[in-house]
Design a protein around this motif. Structure first.
Motif, PDB file in Angstrom:
ATOM      1  N   ARG A   1       0.866  -1.185   0.000  1.00  0.00           N
ATOM      2  CA  ARG A   1       0.000   0.000   0.000  1.00  0.00           C
ATOM      3  C   ARG A   1       0.896   1.227   0.000  1.00  0.00           C
ATOM      4  O   ARG A   1       1.796   1.340   0.849  1.00  0.00           O
ATOM      5  CB  ARG A   1      -0.906   0.030   1.247  1.00  0.00           C
ATOM      6  CG  ARG A   1      -1.890  -1.100   1.247  1.00  0.00           C
ATOM      7  CD  ARG A   1      -2.846  -1.055   2.426  1.00  0.00           C
ATOM      8  NE  ARG A   1      -3.631  -2.283   2.437  1.00  0.00           N
ATOM      9  CZ  ARG A   1      -4.537  -2.600   3.346  1.00  0.00           C
ATOM     10  NH1 ARG A   1      -4.801  -1.760   4.330  1.00  0.00           N
ATOM     11  NH2 ARG A   1      -5.192  -3.737   3.270  1.00  0.00           N
TER      12      ARG A   1
ATOM     13  N   GLU B   1       1.172   3.980   1.267  1.00  0.00           N
ATOM     14  CA  GLU B   1       0.692   4.815   2.368  1.00  0.00           C
ATOM     15  C   GLU B   1       1.237   6.233   2.224  1.00  0.00           C
ATOM     16  O   GLU B   1       2.403   6.418   1.889  1.00  0.00           O
ATOM     17  CB  GLU B   1       1.158   4.232   3.709  1.00  0.00           C
ATOM     18  CG  GLU B   1       0.641   2.831   4.014  1.00  0.00           C
ATOM     19  CD  GLU B   1      -0.791   2.820   4.534  1.00  0.00           C
ATOM     20  OE1 GLU B   1      -1.371   3.903   4.731  1.00  0.00           O
ATOM     21  OE2 GLU B   1      -1.328   1.709   4.721  1.00  0.00           O
TER      22      GLU B   1
ATOM     23  N   PHE C   1       4.666  -0.225  11.902  1.00  0.00           N
ATOM     24  CA  PHE C   1       3.208  -0.302  12.042  1.00  0.00           C
ATOM     25  C   PHE C   1       2.490   0.033  10.738  1.00  0.00           C
ATOM     26  O   PHE C   1       1.567  -0.649  10.326  1.00  0.00           O
ATOM     27  CB  PHE C   1       2.715   0.635  13.152  1.00  0.00           C
ATOM     28  CG  PHE C   1       1.231   0.594  13.331  1.00  0.00           C
ATOM     29  CD1 PHE C   1       0.646  -0.386  14.110  1.00  0.00           C
ATOM     30  CD2 PHE C   1       0.397   1.497  12.677  1.00  0.00           C
ATOM     31  CE1 PHE C   1      -0.735  -0.461  14.247  1.00  0.00           C
ATOM     32  CE2 PHE C   1      -0.976   1.430  12.807  1.00  0.00           C
ATOM     33  CZ  PHE C   1      -1.539   0.450  13.599  1.00  0.00           C
ATOM     34  N   ARG C   2       2.913   1.132  10.118  1.00  0.00           N
ATOM     35  CA  ARG C   2       2.300   1.498   8.839  1.00  0.00           C
ATOM     36  C   ARG C   2       3.403   1.497   7.794  1.00  0.00           C
ATOM     37  O   ARG C   2       4.153   2.460   7.666  1.00  0.00           O
ATOM     38  CB  ARG C   2       1.614   2.857   8.932  1.00  0.00           C
ATOM     39  CG  ARG C   2       0.797   3.201   7.715  1.00  0.00           C
ATOM     40  CD  ARG C   2      -0.086   4.409   7.919  1.00  0.00           C
ATOM     41  NE  ARG C   2      -1.055   4.210   8.982  1.00  0.00           N
ATOM     42  CZ  ARG C   2      -2.137   3.424   8.908  1.00  0.00           C
ATOM     43  NH1 ARG C   2      -2.400   2.790   7.801  1.00  0.00           N
ATOM     44  NH2 ARG C   2      -2.947   3.290   9.932  1.00  0.00           N
ATOM     45  N   SER C   3       3.555   0.395   7.096  1.00  0.00           N
ATOM     46  CA  SER C   3       4.604   0.247   6.093  1.00  0.00           C
ATOM     47  C   SER C   3       3.990   0.273   4.704  1.00  0.00           C
ATOM     48  O   SER C   3       2.772   0.153   4.550  1.00  0.00           O
ATOM     49  CB  SER C   3       5.331  -1.087   6.272  1.00  0.00           C
ATOM     50  OG  SER C   3       5.828  -1.219   7.571  1.00  0.00           O
TER      51      SER C   3
ATOM     52  N   GLU D   1      -4.987  -0.705  15.535  1.00  0.00           N
ATOM     53  CA  GLU D   1      -5.467  -1.969  14.950  1.00  0.00           C
ATOM     54  C   GLU D   1      -4.352  -2.969  14.655  1.00  0.00           C
ATOM     55  O   GLU D   1      -3.348  -2.647  14.032  1.00  0.00           O
ATOM     56  CB  GLU D   1      -6.214  -1.660  13.640  1.00  0.00           C
ATOM     57  CG  GLU D   1      -6.708  -2.920  12.950  1.00  0.00           C
ATOM     58  CD  GLU D   1      -7.497  -2.637  11.677  1.00  0.00           C
ATOM     59  OE1 GLU D   1      -8.179  -1.605  11.599  1.00  0.00           O
ATOM     60  OE2 GLU D   1      -7.416  -3.482  10.752  1.00  0.00           O
ATOM     61  N   LEU D   2      -4.621  -4.195  15.127  1.00  0.00           N
ATOM     62  CA  LEU D   2      -3.722  -5.303  14.847  1.00  0.00           C
ATOM     63  C   LEU D   2      -4.373  -6.217  13.807  1.00  0.00           C
ATOM     64  O   LEU D   2      -3.715  -6.766  12.936  1.00  0.00           O
ATOM     65  CB  LEU D   2      -3.510  -6.076  16.154  1.00  0.00           C
ATOM     66  CG  LEU D   2      -2.544  -7.224  16.195  1.00  0.00           C
ATOM     67  CD1 LEU D   2      -1.140  -6.735  15.916  1.00  0.00           C
ATOM     68  CD2 LEU D   2      -2.573  -7.875  17.584  1.00  0.00           C
TER      69      LEU D   2
ATOM     70  N   SER E   1      -8.483 -10.803   9.290  1.00  0.00           N
ATOM     71  CA  SER E   1      -7.351 -10.331   8.492  1.00  0.00           C
ATOM     72  C   SER E   1      -6.314  -9.668   9.405  1.00  0.00           C
ATOM     73  O   SER E   1      -6.572  -8.617   9.986  1.00  0.00           O
ATOM     74  CB  SER E   1      -7.892  -9.330   7.470  1.00  0.00           C
ATOM     75  OG  SER E   1      -6.831  -8.662   6.856  1.00  0.00           O
TER      76      SER E   1
ATOM     77  N   GLY F   1      -2.159  -8.463  10.303  1.00  0.00           N
ATOM     78  CA  GLY F   1      -0.890  -8.028   9.723  1.00  0.00           C
ATOM     79  C   GLY F   1       0.266  -8.698  10.449  1.00  0.00           C
ATOM     80  O   GLY F   1       0.344  -8.644  11.684  1.00  0.00           O
TER      81      GLY F   1
ATOM     82  N   ARG G   1       2.614  -5.963  12.058  1.00  0.00           N
ATOM     83  CA  ARG G   1       2.052  -5.342  13.266  1.00  0.00           C
ATOM     84  C   ARG G   1       2.104  -6.307  14.435  1.00  0.00           C
ATOM     85  O   ARG G   1       2.312  -5.900  15.572  1.00  0.00           O
ATOM     86  CB  ARG G   1       0.619  -4.887  13.007  1.00  0.00           C
ATOM     87  CG  ARG G   1       0.583  -3.661  12.145  1.00  0.00           C
ATOM     88  CD  ARG G   1      -0.776  -3.012  12.127  1.00  0.00           C
ATOM     89  NE  ARG G   1      -0.777  -1.971  11.107  1.00  0.00           N
ATOM     90  CZ  ARG G   1      -1.845  -1.301  10.718  1.00  0.00           C
ATOM     91  NH1 ARG G   1      -3.011  -1.559  11.270  1.00  0.00           N
ATOM     92  NH2 ARG G   1      -1.758  -0.369   9.792  1.00  0.00           N
TER      93      ARG G   1
HETATM   94  P1  ATP Z   1      -5.486   0.867   8.956  1.00  0.00           P
HETATM   95  O1  ATP Z   1      -6.868   1.420   9.253  1.00  0.00           O
HETATM   96  O2  ATP Z   1      -4.591   0.810  10.158  1.00  0.00           O
HETATM   97  O3  ATP Z   1      -4.854   1.459   7.740  1.00  0.00           O
HETATM   98  P2  ATP Z   1      -6.876  -1.171   7.586  1.00  0.00           P
HETATM   99  O4  ATP Z   1      -8.176  -1.241   8.323  1.00  0.00           O
HETATM  100  O5  ATP Z   1      -6.806  -0.478   6.283  1.00  0.00           O
HETATM  101  O6  ATP Z   1      -5.709  -0.656   8.575  1.00  0.00           O
HETATM  102  P3  ATP Z   1      -7.065  -3.814   6.626  1.00  0.00           P
HETATM  103  O7  ATP Z   1      -7.293  -3.429   5.231  1.00  0.00           O
HETATM  104  O8  ATP Z   1      -8.219  -4.318   7.438  1.00  0.00           O
HETATM  105  O9  ATP Z   1      -6.340  -2.637   7.410  1.00  0.00           O
HETATM  106  O10 ATP Z   1      -5.868  -4.866   6.644  1.00  0.00           O
HETATM  107  C1  ATP Z   1      -5.823  -5.953   7.560  1.00  0.00           C
HETATM  108  C2  ATP Z   1      -4.574  -5.892   8.398  1.00  0.00           C
HETATM  109  O11 ATP Z   1      -3.415  -5.684   7.593  1.00  0.00           O
HETATM  110  C3  ATP Z   1      -4.548  -4.746   9.408  1.00  0.00           C
HETATM  111  O12 ATP Z   1      -5.285  -5.056  10.568  1.00  0.00           O
HETATM  112  C4  ATP Z   1      -3.073  -4.626   9.677  1.00  0.00           C
HETATM  113  O13 ATP Z   1      -2.639  -5.558  10.642  1.00  0.00           O
HETATM  114  C5  ATP Z   1      -2.447  -4.963   8.339  1.00  0.00           C
HETATM  115  N1  ATP Z   1      -2.078  -3.726   7.637  1.00  0.00           N
HETATM  116  C6  ATP Z   1      -2.871  -2.942   6.894  1.00  0.00           C
HETATM  117  N2  ATP Z   1      -2.189  -1.900   6.399  1.00  0.00           N
HETATM  118  C7  ATP Z   1      -0.919  -2.028   6.863  1.00  0.00           C
HETATM  119  C8  ATP Z   1       0.284  -1.260   6.693  1.00  0.00           C
HETATM  120  N3  ATP Z   1       0.304  -0.182   5.935  1.00  0.00           N
HETATM  121  N4  ATP Z   1       1.411  -1.691   7.299  1.00  0.00           N
HETATM  122  C9  ATP Z   1       1.398  -2.806   8.059  1.00  0.00           C
HETATM  123  N5  ATP Z   1       0.310  -3.564   8.247  1.00  0.00           N
HETATM  124  C10 ATP Z   1      -0.835  -3.191   7.659  1.00  0.00           C
END
Ligand code: ATP
Length: 616
Positions: free
Chosen positions: A270, A272, A280-282, A380-381, A475, A477, A480
């Protein structure tokens, strides 16, 4: 907002990760690349353990889940069908001054972490109480000087005279710009407070952010040698869609019956806007996803004669034929929390956040976010969503290929239902469809007409044994979870030697199941060939069953400390007693436990039976 203590703790964890080889910045010798991380020797083991444990608990220990390993790049139409092309975006703003990009909905949170904001905050707290007396142009000038270096583009800095004159004026008249801290922050950040979009300042320089605009998070590329619109492709932003598009293949080749699940672990990408909080947000990360396909409630009611709901509390037990989606959803939330408990996290470390009806995606029936108490906040985990039949229906629509299943038992059961039961099943479905259409903006009257049409067609299919399965999606991560495990494991232990000198050591108290190295093997002295030979024999005995670190250099205390810092739960020391100095202790070793330093004498022959149950 994270306070200075938690920021300091995170800094220590990040530095330990680098120093001990858990996690390094990607491409570091070229200055790194924001949002990308590499796992070093210990990190790679930790990650492998976590993924293996997830796979074991989700796939190997269950009869009703099978695995899949799909490609990262898939047909681009998948992302049209799933909605990612049109809606997978975050709101983004650009700083008009420093040109950096900021995720608009995170701007305030990021500002709150900036040092210059804390100065503004202190000023506001000290001043707002005693309005209008305390506010003078001089006081605002002092404030401006204290933030000038770190926030050179804040309006208060760029146009001090105009902004402070306005603030003094507001303080003595209606006080509106001082009404709360957020309002004050906005006021010092803009020269024109009445001008349209009321934004927060740029966290990097205090400058002015543009209005948010959607930014699609998918990484775009092209397949084949020609870069044209015809061969655009995307790196998958989640692993789930591959499961939906392979659903039919897996169903037809795995001899599974509904309900059943398909699990996948793999990379997701993604782009980001603002990667942050370490891993955490990669921008590149791994997910562990399960799509658990269930029969629609109407099919369950027809087959089982009744429908169990979450209120029955059934979800705590083993799956039953009368479970509707609500029970399955709660069941999976509970299963996931139990998984985390099994690898060393405690129930109290989590907050279960049930999304409110207005937060739910239009296709989701319920979504629970499992939030973990990270040092930088409760975040969120894992998300566990009940997604109805949205995904399979979308792929059916866009691909033109059926995603329905045929259930002979359902067809037979339907013929035996009396008319009243059939009507009540239809009425229940019709009302669910109507509610969902109204939620999506349809007029009540139109929704009612459409709901009748849908339900008639749907029930006709159901009567013949056909339906599109519904899905529950846990789902998680990987990255995380690794971060959560590191944060939870991190402990500092202060010890004082005989001379009264105290030393702080780090001990990573990983659960033995996830620990990168399970056992350290140490000959007491490295210059005694008999000790070394025996230690090699112990290492070779354990190695086929667990990760072993053999270490013969340095004082034994230092060797223990090094393994404590790596999170190794057990240490085995081979000493002269092992060699038979005291005949009754021949072929015994010292087994040391990391968390309390406890040491016990154990026969070499008993090591495997002692350790294996603890690490599996
Ligand atoms: P966030 O709201 O934190 O961006 P999300 O709700 O978009 O997360 P999901 O699409 O539900 O996340 O993805 C499922 C899981 O994938 C998340 O709970 C998280 O553990 C992991 N995840 C999502 N985006 C990332 C990211 N950018 N870096 C690391 N892990 C991620």
């Amino acid at each position: 907002m994270s306070d200075s203590k938690s920021t300091e703790l995170m800094e220590k964890i990040v530095s330990l990760c680098k120093r001990r080889g858990f996690i390094y910045p990607s491409s570091e010798i070229y200055g790194g690349i924001n949002g990308f991380w590499d796992y070093g020797p210990l990190g790679a083991e930790l990650k492998r353990n976590v993924k293996d444990l997830w796979w074991r608990s989700m796939v190997h220990y269950r009869d009703d889940v099978v695995g899949l390993e799909a490609t990262i790049i898939m047909h681009p139409m998948i992302w049209k069908a799933s909605g990612h092309l049109d809606t997978f975006s975050d709101p983004m703003s650009t700083c008009r001054q420093c040109k950096k990009l900021v995720r608009s909905d995170q701007a305030l949170e990021m500002v709150e972490d900036a040092e210059w904001f804390q100065r503004l905050q202190q000023f506001y707290t000290a001043t707002a109480q005693s309005l209008p007396i305390a506010v003078t142009v001089e006081a605002l000038e002092k404030l401006e000087q204290s933030v000038r270096k770190k926030a050179p583009n804040l309006a208060l800095v760029r146009a001090r005279e105009a902004v402070s004159a306005r603030l003094v004026e507001s303080a003595s008249s209606d006080g509106a710009e001082w009404s709360n801290e957020t309002q004050f922050l906005r006021s010092v950040s803009t020269e024109n407070p009445g001008n349209g979009y009321a934004h927060f300042p740029c966290p990097h320089c205090g400058g002015e952010l543009t209005e948010p605009r959607p930014f699609n998070l998918m990484f775009k590329s092209h397949y084949g040698p020609v870069e044209s619109e015809d061969n655009v492709c995307y790196l998958r932003p989640e692993t789930a869609q591959a499961i939906f598009v392979q659903f039919k293949n897996v169903f037809e080749t795995s001899r599974q019956k509904m309900p059943f699940g398909i699990a996948q672990v793999g990379k997701a990408f993604r782009n980001e806007v603002t990667p942050r909080n370490f891993t955490f947000r990669s921008r590149e990360f791994e997910q562990m996803e399960l799509e658990f396909f269930i029969k629609p409630d109407e099919a369950v009611a027809a087959l089982a004669g009744k429908l169990a709901t979450a209120a029955d509390g059934a979800w705590q037990g083993v799956p039953q034929a009368d479970w509707g989606w609500e029970v399955w959803h709660k069941y999976w939330v509970e299963q996931r929390v139990r998984f985390y408990e099994n690898i060393g996290l405690a129930r109290e470390d989590f907050v279960e956040y049930w999304q409110k009806p207005d937060e739910l995606a239009h296709y989701a029936r319920a979504t629970v976010d499992i939030l973990f108490r990270f040092p930088f906040g409760v975040q969120e985990l894992e998300g566990i969503a009940a997604r109805g039949d949205f995904d399979l229906t979308q792929h059916q629509k866009f691909s033109g290929k059926s995603t329905e299943v045929f259930d002979e038992e359902l067809r037979a059961a339907w013929t035996k239902l009396d008319d009243a039961t059939r009507q009540s099943i239809k009425a229940r479905y019709e009302s669910t469809v109507r509610e969902s259409l109204v939620k999506r903006g349809f007029l009540e009257s139109d929704a009612a007409i459409q709901a009748t049409e849908f339900s008639t067609a749907y029930i006709e299919k159901l009567a013949k044994g056909y339906y599109v399965p519904h899905v529950i999606e846990p789902s998680a991560g990987v990255d995380r979870l690794i971060l959560a495990l590191l944060c939870k494991a991190y402990h500092e232990v202060v010890s004082t030697d005989e001379k009264g000198k105290s030393e702080t050591r780090v001990v990573l108290k990983f659960h033995p199941r996830v620990a990168p190295i399970k056992v350290g093997v140490f000959p007491l002295l490295k210059n005694k060939p008999e000790l070394v030979a025996k230690a090699h024999a112990v290492r070779d005995l354990l190695r086929p069953h667990m990760t072993v670190f053999y270490d013969e250099s340095g004082a034994i205390g230092r060797r223990y400390a090094r393994q404590d810092e790596a999170g190794t739960p057990f240490g085995v020391t081979i000493d002269f007693e092992t060699l038979g100095e005291k005949p009754e202790l021949l072929d015994t070793v010292t087994l040391r436990h990391r968390d309390d330093g406890r040491q016990e004498r154990v026969a070499i022959a008993d090591l495997l039976p002692r350790l294996l149950p603890l690490i599996r």
